[in-house]
Write a protein that holds these residues in place. Sequence first.
Motif, PDB file in Angstrom:
ATOM      1  N   ARG A 113       0.830  -1.198   0.000  1.00  0.00           N
ATOM      2  CA  ARG A 113       0.000   0.000   0.000  1.00  0.00           C
ATOM      3  C   ARG A 113       0.871   1.257   0.000  1.00  0.00           C
ATOM      4  NH1 ARG A 113      -4.605   1.738   4.436  1.00  0.00           N
ATOM      5  NH2 ARG A 113      -4.517   3.951   3.925  1.00  0.00           N
ATOM      6  N   GLN A 114       1.990   1.219   0.749  1.00  0.00           N
ATOM      7  CA  GLN A 114       2.834   2.405   0.845  1.00  0.00           C
ATOM      8  C   GLN A 114       3.586   2.669  -0.457  1.00  0.00           C
ATOM      9  OE1 GLN A 114       4.710   3.033   4.734  1.00  0.00           O
ATOM     10  NE2 GLN A 114       3.858   1.094   5.414  1.00  0.00           N
ATOM     11  N   VAL A 115       4.008   1.601  -1.113  1.00  0.00           N
ATOM     12  CA  VAL A 115       4.692   1.794  -2.398  1.00  0.00           C
ATOM     13  C   VAL A 115       3.681   2.261  -3.451  1.00  0.00           C
ATOM     14  CG1 VAL A 115       6.093   0.696  -4.186  1.00  0.00           C
ATOM     15  CG2 VAL A 115       6.389   0.020  -1.797  1.00  0.00           C
ATOM     16  N   GLU A 116       2.490   1.631  -3.457  1.00  0.00           N
ATOM     17  CA  GLU A 116       1.466   2.002  -4.445  1.00  0.00           C
ATOM     18  C   GLU A 116       1.018   3.449  -4.259  1.00  0.00           C
ATOM     19  OE1 GLU A 116      -1.697  -0.947  -4.200  1.00  0.00           O
ATOM     20  OE2 GLU A 116      -0.117  -2.471  -4.046  1.00  0.00           O
ATOM     21  N   GLU A 117       0.943   3.883  -3.004  1.00  0.00           N
ATOM     22  CA  GLU A 117       0.531   5.262  -2.721  1.00  0.00           C
ATOM     23  C   GLU A 117       1.483   6.249  -3.403  1.00  0.00           C
ATOM     24  OE1 GLU A 117       1.029   6.425   1.346  1.00  0.00           O
ATOM     25  OE2 GLU A 117      -0.575   7.906   1.233  1.00  0.00           O
ATOM     26  N   ALA A 118       2.789   5.947  -3.294  1.00  0.00           N
ATOM     27  CA  ALA A 118       3.779   6.831  -3.915  1.00  0.00           C
ATOM     28  C   ALA A 118       3.626   6.820  -5.432  1.00  0.00           C
ATOM     29  CB  ALA A 118       5.195   6.394  -3.516  1.00  0.00           C
ATOM     30  N   ILE A 119       3.332   5.639  -5.980  1.00  0.00           N
ATOM     31  CA  ILE A 119       3.178   5.538  -7.440  1.00  0.00           C
ATOM     32  C   ILE A 119       1.956   6.333  -7.897  1.00  0.00           C
ATOM     33  CG2 ILE A 119       2.695   3.947  -9.330  1.00  0.00           C
ATOM     34  CD1 ILE A 119       4.243   1.831  -7.584  1.00  0.00           C
ATOM     35  N   ARG A 120       0.840   6.184  -7.165  1.00  0.00           N
ATOM     36  CA  ARG A 120      -0.377   6.913  -7.550  1.00  0.00           C
ATOM     37  C   ARG A 120      -0.172   8.420  -7.425  1.00  0.00           C
ATOM     38  NH1 ARG A 120      -3.318   2.462  -5.327  1.00  0.00           N
ATOM     39  NH2 ARG A 120      -3.109   3.412  -3.286  1.00  0.00           N
ATOM     40  N   LEU A 121       0.505   8.813  -6.343  1.00  0.00           N
ATOM     41  CA  LEU A 121       0.726  10.232  -6.080  1.00  0.00           C
ATOM     42  C   LEU A 121       1.579  10.874  -7.174  1.00  0.00           C
ATOM     43  CD1 LEU A 121       0.284  12.419  -3.874  1.00  0.00           C
ATOM     44  CD2 LEU A 121       2.490  11.742  -2.930  1.00  0.00           C
ATOM     45  N   HIS A 122       2.642  10.201  -7.559  1.00  0.00           N
ATOM     46  CA  HIS A 122       3.579  10.828  -8.484  1.00  0.00           C
ATOM     47  C   HIS A 122       3.263  10.548  -9.942  1.00  0.00           C
ATOM     48  CE1 HIS A 122       5.853  12.031  -5.103  1.00  0.00           C
ATOM     49  NE2 HIS A 122       6.209  10.819  -4.765  1.00  0.00           N
ATOM     50  N   ARG A 123       2.571   9.451 -10.197  1.00  0.00           N
ATOM     51  CA  ARG A 123       2.389   9.091 -11.593  1.00  0.00           C
ATOM     52  C   ARG A 123       0.926   8.992 -11.994  1.00  0.00           C
ATOM     53  NH1 ARG A 123       7.166   5.456 -11.539  1.00  0.00           N
ATOM     54  NH2 ARG A 123       6.228   3.977 -12.984  1.00  0.00           N
ATOM     55  N   GLY A 124       0.016   9.133 -11.021  1.00  0.00           N
ATOM     56  CA  GLY A 124      -1.399   9.098 -11.324  1.00  0.00           C
ATOM     57  C   GLY A 124      -1.871   7.779 -11.914  1.00  0.00           C
ATOM     58  N   ALA A 125      -1.226   6.696 -11.529  1.00  0.00           N
ATOM     59  CA  ALA A 125      -1.604   5.389 -12.074  1.00  0.00           C
ATOM     60  C   ALA A 125      -2.870   4.871 -11.395  1.00  0.00           C
ATOM     61  CB  ALA A 125      -0.460   4.397 -11.865  1.00  0.00           C
ATOM     62  N   ASP A 126      -3.649   4.020 -12.112  1.00  0.00           N
ATOM     63  CA  ASP A 126      -4.812   3.419 -11.456  1.00  0.00           C
ATOM     64  C   ASP A 126      -4.356   2.232 -10.612  1.00  0.00           C
ATOM     65  OD1 ASP A 126      -4.864   0.892 -12.894  1.00  0.00           O
ATOM     66  OD2 ASP A 126      -5.501   2.065 -14.643  1.00  0.00           O
ATOM     67  N   ASP A 127      -5.324   1.644  -9.857  1.00  0.00           N
ATOM     68  CA  ASP A 127      -4.944   0.665  -8.844  1.00  0.00           C
ATOM     69  C   ASP A 127      -4.200  -0.542  -9.403  1.00  0.00           C
ATOM     70  OD1 ASP A 127      -6.122   2.372  -7.183  1.00  0.00           O
ATOM     71  OD2 ASP A 127      -7.739   1.046  -6.503  1.00  0.00           O
ATOM     72  N   GLY A 128      -4.735  -1.090 -10.517  1.00  0.00           N
ATOM     73  CA  GLY A 128      -4.105  -2.279 -11.079  1.00  0.00           C
ATOM     74  C   GLY A 128      -2.692  -1.991 -11.548  1.00  0.00           C
ATOM     75  N   ALA A 129      -2.539  -0.856 -12.229  1.00  0.00           N
ATOM     76  CA  ALA A 129      -1.224  -0.494 -12.744  1.00  0.00           C
ATOM     77  C   ALA A 129      -0.269  -0.211 -11.589  1.00  0.00           C
ATOM     78  CB  ALA A 129      -1.339   0.720 -13.656  1.00  0.00           C
ATOM     79  N   ALA A 130      -0.787   0.430 -10.527  1.00  0.00           N
ATOM     80  CA  ALA A 130       0.062   0.756  -9.388  1.00  0.00           C
ATOM     81  C   ALA A 130       0.574  -0.520  -8.735  1.00  0.00           C
ATOM     82  CB  ALA A 130      -0.707   1.609  -8.374  1.00  0.00           C
ATOM     83  N   ARG A 131      -0.294  -1.522  -8.625  1.00  0.00           N
ATOM     84  CA  ARG A 131       0.101  -2.793  -8.013  1.00  0.00           C
ATOM     85  C   ARG A 131       1.211  -3.467  -8.840  1.00  0.00           C
ATOM     86  NH1 ARG A 131      -1.196  -4.902  -3.197  1.00  0.00           N
ATOM     87  NH2 ARG A 131      -0.889  -7.140  -3.068  1.00  0.00           N
ATOM     88  N   ALA A 132       1.007  -3.464 -10.130  1.00  0.00           N
ATOM     89  CA  ALA A 132       2.007  -4.090 -11.000  1.00  0.00           C
ATOM     90  C   ALA A 132       3.330  -3.339 -10.911  1.00  0.00           C
ATOM     91  CB  ALA A 132       1.502  -4.102 -12.445  1.00  0.00           C
ATOM     92  N   GLU A 133       3.233  -2.000 -10.886  1.00  0.00           N
ATOM     93  CA  GLU A 133       4.441  -1.196 -10.817  1.00  0.00           C
ATOM     94  C   GLU A 133       5.141  -1.375  -9.463  1.00  0.00           C
ATOM     95  OE1 GLU A 133       6.187   0.243 -12.884  1.00  0.00           O
ATOM     96  OE2 GLU A 133       7.401   1.750 -11.864  1.00  0.00           O
ATOM     97  N   ALA A 134       4.348  -1.488  -8.383  1.00  0.00           N
ATOM     98  CA  ALA A 134       4.934  -1.701  -7.060  1.00  0.00           C
ATOM     99  C   ALA A 134       5.730  -3.002  -7.044  1.00  0.00           C
ATOM    100  CB  ALA A 134       3.843  -1.743  -5.990  1.00  0.00           C
ATOM    101  N   MET A 135       5.162  -4.028  -7.686  1.00  0.00           N
ATOM    102  CA  MET A 135       5.844  -5.318  -7.724  1.00  0.00           C
ATOM    103  C   MET A 135       7.150  -5.203  -8.510  1.00  0.00           C
ATOM    104  SD  MET A 135       3.252  -8.355  -7.647  1.00  0.00           S
ATOM    105  CE  MET A 135       3.006  -8.706  -9.346  1.00  0.00           C
ATOM    106  N   ARG A 136       7.073  -4.449  -9.621  1.00  0.00           N
ATOM    107  CA  ARG A 136       8.270  -4.265 -10.434  1.00  0.00           C
ATOM    108  C   ARG A 136       9.351  -3.529  -9.636  1.00  0.00           C
ATOM    109  NH1 ARG A 136      11.130  -1.008 -13.389  1.00  0.00           N
ATOM    110  NH2 ARG A 136       9.961   0.825 -12.750  1.00  0.00           N
ATOM    111  N   LEU A 137       8.925  -2.486  -8.892  1.00  0.00           N
ATOM    112  CA  LEU A 137       9.900  -1.702  -8.120  1.00  0.00           C
ATOM    113  C   LEU A 137      10.539  -2.547  -7.014  1.00  0.00           C
ATOM    114  CD1 LEU A 137       8.128   1.762  -7.753  1.00  0.00           C
ATOM    115  CD2 LEU A 137      10.258   1.287  -8.967  1.00  0.00           C
ATOM    116  N   LEU A 138       9.717  -3.336  -6.310  1.00  0.00           N
ATOM    117  CA  LEU A 138      10.282  -4.179  -5.250  1.00  0.00           C
ATOM    118  C   LEU A 138      11.270  -5.176  -5.839  1.00  0.00           C
ATOM    119  CD1 LEU A 138       7.359  -4.973  -2.763  1.00  0.00           C
ATOM    120  CD2 LEU A 138       9.083  -3.185  -2.647  1.00  0.00           C
TER     121      LEU A 138
END
Lengths: 336, 338
Positions: A113-138
């Motif tokens: 949730r904390q990683v996705e929050e940063a992604i949504r905040l800075h990149r305006g991604a939707d939930d599914g994309a944010a989750r995928a991006e969070a996984m990629r970042l980790l």
Amino acid sequence: MPPETPLLALEGLTVDFDAGGRVARAVDGVDLAVGRGDAVGLVGESGSGKSVTWLAALGLLPSRARVAGRARLDGEDLVAAPRRRLEAIRGRRIAMIFQDPASSLNPVHRIGRQVEEAIRLHRGADDGAARAEAMRLLDQVGIADPRRRLDDYPHQLSGGMNQRVMIAIALAGRPDLLIADEPTTALDATIQAQILRLLGDLRRATGMAMVLISHDLGVVSENVDRVCVMYAGRVVEEAPADALFAQPRHPYTQGLLAALPSLTGPRQRLAAIPGTVPEPWNLPAGCSFAPRCPAAAAECLRTRTPGLALTPEHAVTCTRVLALRGSVWDRRQVAA
Amino acid sequence: MSDRPPALALLAADGLTRHYRVRRPGAMFGRRDLLRAVDGVSFAIRPGQTLGLVGESGCGKSTTAKLVLGLAPATAGTVSFDGAPLPAIGTAAWRDLRRRMQMVFQDPLGALDRRLAVGWQIMEPLLIHRLAGPRDARERARAVMASVGLQPHHFDRYPHELSGGQRQRVVLARALITEPRLLVCDEPISALDVSIQAQVVNLLLDLQEKLGVSYLFISHDLKVVRQVSHDVAVMYLGRVVEQGEADALFRDPVHPYTRALVAAIPSPALGGERRRERIVLSGDPPNPIAVPAGCAFHPRCPWAVADCKAATPALRPMPDGRLVACHRAEATPESRAA
């Protein structure tokens, strides 16, 4: 914009704290440039102003701090910028990580949730994309099995893992500059080595610039191209890392190196710098290191030292530098 | 295991062990696990010498310090001081011995009373142990303050009025005033700045030379440990994995964990200092509740073989006299970069 404009340029940055009637000058006219993709190290002891410099540049200091001078990001002055503008820059253009990852993460929210929050905040991604991006970042920061880790809480991870999560959050905005403030100081030696290697790999992969703040000369020497040494709110020496450690020219830099024990070779008594760092409300009139400097002359105590460029890349604020041969802490020279 | 410590040792630990029963997070029916904080540690410190104890957090070095001082009871094993076993905790004999074994902690501000002038805190142990009257105690406090480099006017200062280095000198003065023969220093300089660290390291060495005091010196900073220690023991998950003379151990570490620790020290490349081998260990130190079977280090060891998972290696002597707990001590690649 001309290509030679640095990514970030600090010009005469000064920070005063109002400390109950007296003014404490924490940062005293710092000039520093960070180019695109550069890795710059900032070393100094506690109270040297190395952290405050960057907090000031990013507008993160409390209101009782008075900031003067400029911090230009691609030419735009951040010191004068309104808060909303800074909020758009922090995290997105410039990200910061700190010493203690556990206190920077929210203990009651899952990592994902904390990683996705940063992604949504800075990149305006939707939930599914944010989750995928969070996984990629980790995955990018070397966390094994990221899908499962997304559901962990910070207390379920080790200190090194939490620092990797903080780095993932910092990367979420794809920053041009990462300010890493003592990122490994709270970690064990073998974990520190992992995190430093990770930061180097990420920098090469993403091309982002990095400012590595550390009290540890060893950490800085192995991980940056250029080093600034700070003392009592001022940059006293700036040089490419190799040159600085092979031939330090400021007596303070020389003292820091002489104070380090070695792991090999004959054991020698350490050359301890006498005295203590001056209080920020009571800085000496001249060179702030003069009271502790074995090579100080009368003029050093009286007048403030201007910066002197020894080479285009090696600058030092010491009026005596040209008169000195070798280290001032070398006992032969002190005795002579 | 010897039945008697060597006659020369001031302090001898033999098979020192401390296990804790801990509740497993989320476990039902109060099931408890065994945490082996310290698991069969033996060493000896001779008078006037220093043993450095190194390892990462959670390896058991601070617990070892507590066991040595009798601040925590050992599950098994013995500690002897000056040839006699440590008396039971809390007895008069133990209290009497405690003034001969003092402790110095990492955080001087936390170790001092903020509301009491430091001079009083320095003379307090003399009053507590009834070793001197107030007048005599004050005189001796001034003498010991001078020996650690504090000025007479510091006597009436409060801890917050002193710098970090001065505070650590106060802590040292308070530990030294009862004329201890052993100081247990747990990360004594980690909270200090580099330039101040060097002052305190030099002071510790001067005091040892002058007073003949022994140190058990615990630190994660290998360079500082090497600077002050005659011998070094490297701990990993409650056990000593390598132990020997300080210079040899750091110059040519044998155990893969010691080699990784030495390799992990970032070091400014000073004039001619050789680039050391680079070993970056993968993974975190395992949970001390779930210590891997066999050699506890095998999951992170680049040279582990099947044997390492099956049998716990015992500490055994190498040709140069050091002790190493590794099945493959002779088989690992040459550590010195050519």
